[in-house]
Design a protein around this motif. Structure first.
Motif, mmCIF file in Angstrom:
data_model
loop_
_atom_site.group_PDB
_atom_site.id
_atom_site.type_symbol
_atom_site.label_atom_id
_atom_site.label_comp_id
_atom_site.label_asym_id
_atom_site.label_seq_id
_atom_site.Cartn_x
_atom_site.Cartn_y
_atom_site.Cartn_z
ATOM 1 N N ILE A 1 -6.705 3.961 -4.507
ATOM 2 C CA ILE A 1 -5.592 4.541 -3.737
ATOM 3 C C ILE A 1 -6.000 4.726 -2.279
ATOM 4 O O ILE A 1 -5.242 4.397 -1.362
ATOM 5 C CB ILE A 1 -5.131 5.867 -4.376
ATOM 6 C CG1 ILE A 1 -4.473 5.597 -5.730
ATOM 7 C CG2 ILE A 1 -4.184 6.628 -3.448
ATOM 8 C CD1 ILE A 1 -4.218 6.838 -6.558
ATOM 9 N N LEU A 2 -7.215 5.241 -2.063
ATOM 10 C CA LEU A 2 -7.709 5.408 -0.697
ATOM 11 C C LEU A 2 -7.765 4.071 0.027
ATOM 12 O O LEU A 2 -7.335 3.956 1.179
ATOM 13 C CB LEU A 2 -9.099 6.058 -0.712
ATOM 14 C CG LEU A 2 -9.751 6.276 0.646
ATOM 15 C CD1 LEU A 2 -8.943 7.267 1.480
ATOM 16 C CD2 LEU A 2 -11.183 6.768 0.466
ATOM 17 N N LEU A 3 -8.258 3.056 -0.642
ATOM 18 C CA LEU A 3 -8.327 1.715 -0.062
ATOM 19 C C LEU A 3 -6.932 1.215 0.301
ATOM 20 O O LEU A 3 -6.723 0.643 1.376
ATOM 21 C CB LEU A 3 -9.010 0.760 -1.040
ATOM 22 C CG LEU A 3 -9.162 -0.690 -0.599
ATOM 23 C CD1 LEU A 3 -10.042 -0.792 0.635
ATOM 24 C CD2 LEU A 3 -9.751 -1.508 -1.738
ATOM 25 N N GLY A 4 -5.971 1.446 -0.578
ATOM 26 C CA GLY A 4 -4.598 1.019 -0.300
ATOM 27 C C GLY A 4 -4.018 1.712 0.927
ATOM 28 O O GLY A 4 -3.427 1.065 1.801
ATOM 29 N N PHE A 5 -4.178 3.031 1.009
ATOM 30 C CA PHE A 5 -3.654 3.770 2.160
ATOM 31 C C PHE A 5 -4.350 3.355 3.460
ATOM 32 O O PHE A 5 -3.698 3.150 4.485
ATOM 33 C CB PHE A 5 -3.796 5.278 1.960
ATOM 34 C CG PHE A 5 -2.725 5.901 1.126
ATOM 35 C CD1 PHE A 5 -1.373 5.706 1.408
ATOM 36 C CD2 PHE A 5 -3.052 6.715 0.056
ATOM 37 C CE1 PHE A 5 -0.378 6.305 0.647
ATOM 38 C CE2 PHE A 5 -2.071 7.320 -0.716
ATOM 39 C CZ PHE A 5 -0.733 7.108 -0.421
ATOM 40 N N ASP A 6 -5.685 3.242 3.427
ATOM 41 C CA ASP A 6 -6.422 2.833 4.637
ATOM 42 C C ASP A 6 -6.022 1.436 5.090
ATOM 43 O O ASP A 6 -5.847 1.175 6.283
ATOM 44 C CB ASP A 6 -7.935 2.867 4.388
ATOM 45 C CG ASP A 6 -8.529 4.252 4.525
ATOM 46 O OD1 ASP A 6 -7.915 5.102 5.195
ATOM 47 O OD2 ASP A 6 -9.620 4.481 3.971
ATOM 48 N N THR A 7 -5.877 0.528 4.142
ATOM 49 C CA THR A 7 -5.500 -0.845 4.477
ATOM 50 C C THR A 7 -4.083 -0.888 5.041
ATOM 51 O O THR A 7 -3.825 -1.574 6.038
ATOM 52 C CB THR A 7 -5.627 -1.741 3.230
ATOM 53 O OG1 THR A 7 -6.971 -1.670 2.744
ATOM 54 C CG2 THR A 7 -5.288 -3.183 3.561
ATOM 55 N N LEU A 8 -3.168 -0.142 4.421
ATOM 56 C CA LEU A 8 -1.802 -0.049 4.941
ATOM 57 C C LEU A 8 -1.802 0.439 6.388
ATOM 58 O O LEU A 8 -1.124 -0.131 7.243
ATOM 59 C CB LEU A 8 -0.958 0.892 4.077
ATOM 60 C CG LEU A 8 0.429 1.241 4.634
ATOM 61 C CD1 LEU A 8 1.334 0.011 4.651
ATOM 62 C CD2 LEU A 8 1.054 2.374 3.826
ATOM 63 N N ALA A 9 -2.575 1.468 6.671
ATOM 64 C CA ALA A 9 -2.611 2.024 8.023
ATOM 65 C C ALA A 9 -3.108 0.995 9.032
ATOM 66 O O ALA A 9 -2.497 0.797 10.094
ATOM 67 C CB ALA A 9 -3.492 3.272 8.060
ATOM 68 N N GLN A 10 -4.206 0.319 8.725
ATOM 69 C CA GLN A 10 -4.785 -0.631 9.669
ATOM 70 C C GLN A 10 -3.881 -1.842 9.906
ATOM 71 O O GLN A 10 -3.682 -2.268 11.044
ATOM 72 C CB GLN A 10 -6.165 -1.083 9.189
ATOM 73 C CG GLN A 10 -7.194 0.016 9.149
ATOM 74 C CD GLN A 10 -7.402 0.649 10.503
ATOM 75 O OE1 GLN A 10 -7.511 -0.029 11.514
ATOM 76 N NE2 GLN A 10 -7.459 1.962 10.533
#
Length: 126
Positions: A11-20
């Motif tokens: 989930i953290l990876l998904g949110f961070d990737t979405l942001a970038q």
């Protein structure tokens, strides 16, 4: 507990990737950069800016939840997997290419996280 870590870091990876990716896309759409109100209007009318905000807020709350239970060393290292995911997704999404140095860097990040995770599991009692 392992499932909690795997799901949490996914989930953290998904949110961070979405942001970038959202920031990159919004920035591309708001060019040229200018120090005036028209540019700010272009930036804040891009829906991708709000994707970035959602990504950062989601990443913050996910990270705070993970820090309550995860060992800090592997957790901090795993939080940098978004560098690899953004690198890989930038090829199909933005048409960028990956050079050997980027591939080597991504492999080093993944190897480092793997080594930290192994050392942490060896330190667990029982």
């Amino acid at each position: 507990m392992k499932r909690f870590y795997i799901i949490g870091f996914a989930i953290l990876l998904g949110f961070d990737t979405l942001a970038q990716l959202s920031f990159k896309y919004a920035g591309d759409q708001a060019l040229p950069v200018q120090a005036n109100l028209a540019w700010l209007e272009r930036v804040f009318t891009q829906p991708w800016v709000y994707g970035a905000v959602v990504g950062y807020i989601g990443a913050f709350f996910t990270w705070m939840t993970l820090l309550r239970r995860a060992p800090i060393g592997p957790a901090f290292a795993a939080s940098h997997l978004e560098v690899v995911s953004v690198l890989l997704l930038s090829v199909p999404v933005f048409g960028e290419s990956i050079g050997w140095s980027q591939a080597l860097g991504a492999a080093a990040i993944v190897a480092g996280i793997f080594c930290l995770a192994l050392s942490e599991s060896e330190d667990e009692p029982g």
